[in-house]
Design an enzyme around this catalytic site. Structure first.
Site, mmCIF file in Angstrom:
data_model
loop_
_atom_site.group_PDB
_atom_site.id
_atom_site.type_symbol
_atom_site.label_atom_id
_atom_site.label_comp_id
_atom_site.label_asym_id
_atom_site.label_seq_id
_atom_site.Cartn_x
_atom_site.Cartn_y
_atom_site.Cartn_z
ATOM 1 N N GLU A 51 0.850 -1.186 0.000
ATOM 2 C CA GLU A 51 0.000 0.000 0.000
ATOM 3 C C GLU A 51 0.879 1.228 0.000
ATOM 4 O OE1 GLU A 51 -2.871 0.384 3.198
ATOM 5 O OE2 GLU A 51 -3.482 -1.686 2.855
ATOM 6 N N ASP B 171 -5.766 8.547 10.978
ATOM 7 C CA ASP B 171 -4.428 8.056 11.273
ATOM 8 C C ASP B 171 -3.910 8.538 12.617
ATOM 9 O OD1 ASP B 171 -3.536 6.418 9.031
ATOM 10 O OD2 ASP B 171 -3.951 8.213 7.858
#
Lengths: 395, 261
Positions: free
Chosen positions: B47, B58
C-alpha cells in the site's frame, strides 16, 4: 422545502454530504436517523425551551444602539447573544445537543473549541447534566484564550491540547474526530459550528435558529415589521450567522451579510477569508469552500481571532456565497480591533473579537437613513481583553 | 484482464502480508526503491500512502510521516509520475494507493483513475469516501479503468452493511479494522473481543478475502490476526522502523524478517 434546507444526503446545492471514514458511520448514521424526530419530540422541546429561558437567559434583548446608529446613519439593532449564559451564542447549541446526547444514551461528551466559547458552553452543559467532558483545543489557542481554559477546568472539563498542524481550531477538530473514532459507542461529539458531516450542519443551524426567530418577533414589536434591511454576522465556521440568517433565508428583501476574517489582508498569506481564498474541497467530512494549496493540502489560516481562523466554512454558507444569497465581506485584524474599541466606547458593550469583525463591516455597507440593520452581537469580549489592551496600546 | 489480487489469494490463501509506506518518506524519492525492497523481502501486497495534511483516521506515526513527506515535496502528481514505471520493477505484487479524498478531487477523479490504472496500480483505498458516495459518483469511473476500491469494516459495522460493502468490492479484499482506534494504536490489546469480531466476519462467508489492519505491529499480532483472516496489514510499525534508519532498505528487510521468521 426551502432550497436552504439540506437534501436527504445532506447537500446544500453541491456543498455538504458526509465524507467520513467507516469508523464514524454508525454514530453519524444514528444521529442522521434520529435528530429530526428527537428535535420535534414534545418532551425534548419542553426541556430545551425551559433551559433556554431559565438557564441560558433567553430571549436575549434586541437593543437599539443609538450612538452606533447615529454614527452610521441608519437604525442599528444589536442582538445581544453576549448576554447568554457563558457569554456567547454557543450555548444555544450545546444545551440542545446535550439533551440529544442523553436521548441517544451517550455517557461521554467531546468537543473542539477555537476561542474557547464552545468549549466553555459544552463544559457548562456537561456539568449541568453530570456527563464527562473532554475538550480539544489548539495549543496556540490555549495560550491566547487563557481565561476560557480556566473556566473549562473550573467546570470540571478536561482540556486536551491539539499540538499538530497549526495548533488551532482545525487541528482541535481533527483531534476530536480522532477521539470519536477511538470511542465509537459511548461518546457524543458536540460540534460547535455548522460544519462537519451531515447532519451536523443542519442540526447546529436548527439549534441556533432561535436567534432569528427571536429577532423577527422583537423587530415586529419595535418597528411593526419583522424584516430588517440587513442582517450582519461574523463567520468562522458560521454558527452564529446560520442562527441569525435562518428565518430570513427565504425573505429575499433581507440582505444577509456574512463577515469573514481577512487577517492581515486577503492578498497576504495570513488570512482566513475562506469565501475569497477557498475552492471546493473536503474538510471534516463536508464538501465546502476550503483554503487549500494546488495539491489539495489544507492551508493554515490566520486571524487575530481564535474563533474565526478556520480554513473552511459551513456548507450552508458555501451555498449562500456561491448562490450570492449572502454577501461576504472580509475584515482585517486591525479593522476588527478598532471596531471593538468603537463599540465599547459608544455603547458600553465590549464585544468578542469575532463579533468585532461584524461590527467593522458596518463601515462597508452603503447604509441609508431608512435602513434597519440587525447585527448579531455573538459574544462578549472578556476573553479578549489581553489582546485588546496589548494591540490597542491601552495597557 | 489481469487480476493480481485473485492470483495472489489463489496462490496464498492465508498469511498474506500487506505493508504500508507513506510515499515520499523517509526521503522524497525513496518510494519505488522501498516498494521493491519490501516485495523482495517477502511482502505480498503493498500500500502506497498519499500524504495529506489532515489524515483524520491516522495515529501519530502516519501523521508525522505524512507531514515529513509533504515537507520533502511529495505530491500526488509527482507520485503518479514516479509510479509509471513500477510494473517493470514489480510485475506481480498487488499494489494499492491509500489516501484521503481531497487531494484526489483536486487532481481530478478521472485523471487520477486514468493515471493510477496506467501505472498498473490495482486498487485504491480512500477512507473518507463512503460507500454511498462511491457508488453514486465514482463506481463507473473506477470500473472503466479496472481499478478496485477497498472498503473498511469495523467491529461496529452491521452485517447488512458488511454484505453491501462486499458487493461493492470487485475481486480485491475487505479491510477489517481491528478495533476501535486509529492506525498505529493498541486496538489489539483486547484479544478476546478482536478474535470474536474477526470470527464473526469470517462466518459471514463473504465473496472477498479479508485483511486485518490497524494496530498490527509485530509477528505476534500479525499471526493472531491471520487466524480468522487471509492476512494482515502493517503500516505504523514499519514506518517506525524506517524512522532515522541509516539504511532504510536494511531496516525494511529486517522488519519483514521479524514478521516472517
Amino acid at each position: 422545502m426551502s432550497q436552504y434546507h439540506p437534501t436527504e444526503r445532506g447537500y446544500y446545492g453541491s456543498f455538504g454530504g458526509a465524507f467520513i471514514p467507516e469508523m464514524l458511520y454508525p454514530n453519524v448514521e444514528e444521529l442522521r436517523e434520529q435528530y429530526l424526530s428527537i428535535l420535534a419530540d414534545a418532551s425534548f422541546q419542553q426541556e430545551y425551551q425551559l433551559l433556554l429561558r431559565d438557564y441560558v437567559g433567553r430571549p436575549t434583548p434586541l437593543f437599539r444602539a443609538a450612538r452606533l446608529s447615529e454614527k452610521y446613519g441608519a437604525t442599528i439593532y444589536l442582538k445581544r447573544e453576549d448576554l447568554c449564559h457563558t457569554g456567547a451564542h454557543k450555548v444555544n447549541n450545546t444545551v440542545g445537543q446535550i439533551l440529544l446526547a442523553e436521548r441517544l444514551g451517550k455517557k461521554r461528551i467531546i468537543a473542539e473549541t477555537g476561542a474557547g466559547q464552545h468549549g466553555v458552553a459544552t463544559a457548562t452543559v456537561c456539568a449541568l447534566r453530570g456527563l464527562a467532558c473532554i475538550v480539544y483545543m489548539g495549543a496556540i489557542d490555549m495560550e491566547r484564550q487563557k481565561p476560557n481554559v480556566a473556566r473549562m477546568r473550573m467546570l470540571g472539563a478536561e482540556v486536551r491540547p491539539a499540538t499538530s498542524g497549526s495548533q488551532t481550531l482545525k487541528d482541535a477538530t481533527n483531534e476530536a474526530i480522532r477521539d470519536w473514532i477511538s470511542n465509537p459507542t459511548d461518546t457524543h461529539y458536540i460540534i460547535g459550528s455548522v460544519v462537519g458531516p451531515h447532519p451536523y450542519p443542519d442540526l447546529v443551524a436548527r439549534l441556533q435558529s432561535v436567534i432569528s426567530a427571536e429577532i423577527r418577533r422583537q423587530l415586529r414589536e419595535k418597528t411593526g415589521s419583522e424584516l430588517p434591511d440587513y442582517v450582519v454576522a461574523c463567520v468562522g465556521g458560521g454558527s452564529n450567522a446560520a442562527g441569525a440568517f435562518y428565518h430570513f433565508l427565504d425573505e429575499s428583501t433581507v440582505q444577509l451579510v456574512a463577515v469573514e476574517a481577512a487577517g492581515h489582508g486577503v492578498h497576504t498569506d495570513k488570512s482566513a477569508a475562506t469565501s475569497v481564498l477557498g475552492r471546493p474541497g473536503i474538510i471534516h467530512g463536508s464538501r465546502t469552500l476550503l483554503m487549500q494549496d494546488e495539491h489539495g493540502q489544507i492551508t493554515e489560516p490566520h486571524s487575530i481571532s481564535a474563533g474565526l481562523d478556520y480554513p473552511g466554512i459551513g456548507p450552508l454558507h458555501a451555498f449562500l456565497a456561491d448562490s450570492k444569497r449572502a454577501q461576504f465581506l472580509s475584515i482585517t485584524d486591525d479593522e476588527a480591533l478598532q471596531a471593538a474599541q468603537l463599540c465599547s466606547r459608544l455603547e458600553g458593550i465590549i464585544p468578542a473579537l469575532e463579533t468585532a469583525h461584524a461590527l467593522a463591516a458596518l463601515d462597508q455597507l452603503p447604509l441609508k437613513p431608512t435602513d434597519v440593520v440587525v447585527l448579531n452581537l455573538s459574544g462578549r469580549g472578556d476573553k479578549d481583553l489581553d489582546t485588546y489592551l496589548r494591540e490597542l496600546h491601552l495597557a | 484482464m489481469v487480476n493480481r489480487f485473485a492470483d495472489l489469494f489463489a496462490r496464498k490463501p492465508s498469511g498474506v502480508l500487506n505493508l504500508y509506506i507513506t510515499a515520499g518518506y523517509p526521503s522524497l524519492h525513496d518510494t519505488v526503491p522501498l516498494l521493491k525492497t519490501l516485495a523482495e523481502s517477502g511482502a505480498d501486497v503493498l500500500e502506497i500512502g498519499v500524504p495529506f495534511s489532515d489524515p483524520l483516521a491516522d495515529g501519530p506515526v502516519i501523521q508525522q510521516t505524512s507531514s515529513a513527506a509533504l515537507r520533502n515535496g511529495m505530491t500526488l502528481k509527482l507520485l503518479l509520475q514516479e509510479l509509471q514505471g513500477i510494473r517493470q520493477v514489480l510485475p506481480d505484487t498487488p499494489l494499492l494507493l491509500m489516501g484521503y479524498l481531497n487531494p484526489v478531487l483536486q487532481y481530478g477523479m478521472e485523471a487520477f483513475c486514468q493515471q493510477t490504472a496506467a501505472a498498473g496500480i490495482d486498487g485504491v483505498i480512500l477512507p473518507d469516501l463512503p460507500a454511498e458516495e462511491y457508488a453514486a459518483l465514482y463506481q463507473e469511473t473506477f470500473r472503466r479503468h479496472n481499478l478496485r476500491p477497498v472498503f473498511l469494516i469495523t467491529p461496529q459495522t452491521a452485517e447488512a452493511r458488511i454484505r453491501r460493502l462486499d458487493e461493492l468490492t470487485d475481486d480485491a479484499f475487505l479491510y477489517l479494522v481491528s478495533g476501535p482506534g486509529l492506525t498505529g494504536g493498541n486496538q489489539t490489546a483486547d484479544h478476546s473481543s478482536q478474535d470474536a469480531y474477526l470470527a464473526r466476519v469470517e462466518a459471514l462467508n463473504l465473496r472477498n478475502p479479508r485483511l486485518v489492519g490497524f494496530g498490527i505491529a509485530d509477528k505476534t499480532s500479525f499471526e493472531r490476526a491471520c487466524q480468522h483472516a487471509h492476512g494482515a496489514i502493517i503500516g505504523s510499525a514499519l514506518l517506525r522502523a524506517l524512522d532515522g534508519a541509516a539504511d532504510p532498505h536494511e531496516a525494511a528487510r529486517q522488519f519483514v524478517r521479524s514478521i516472517r521468521q
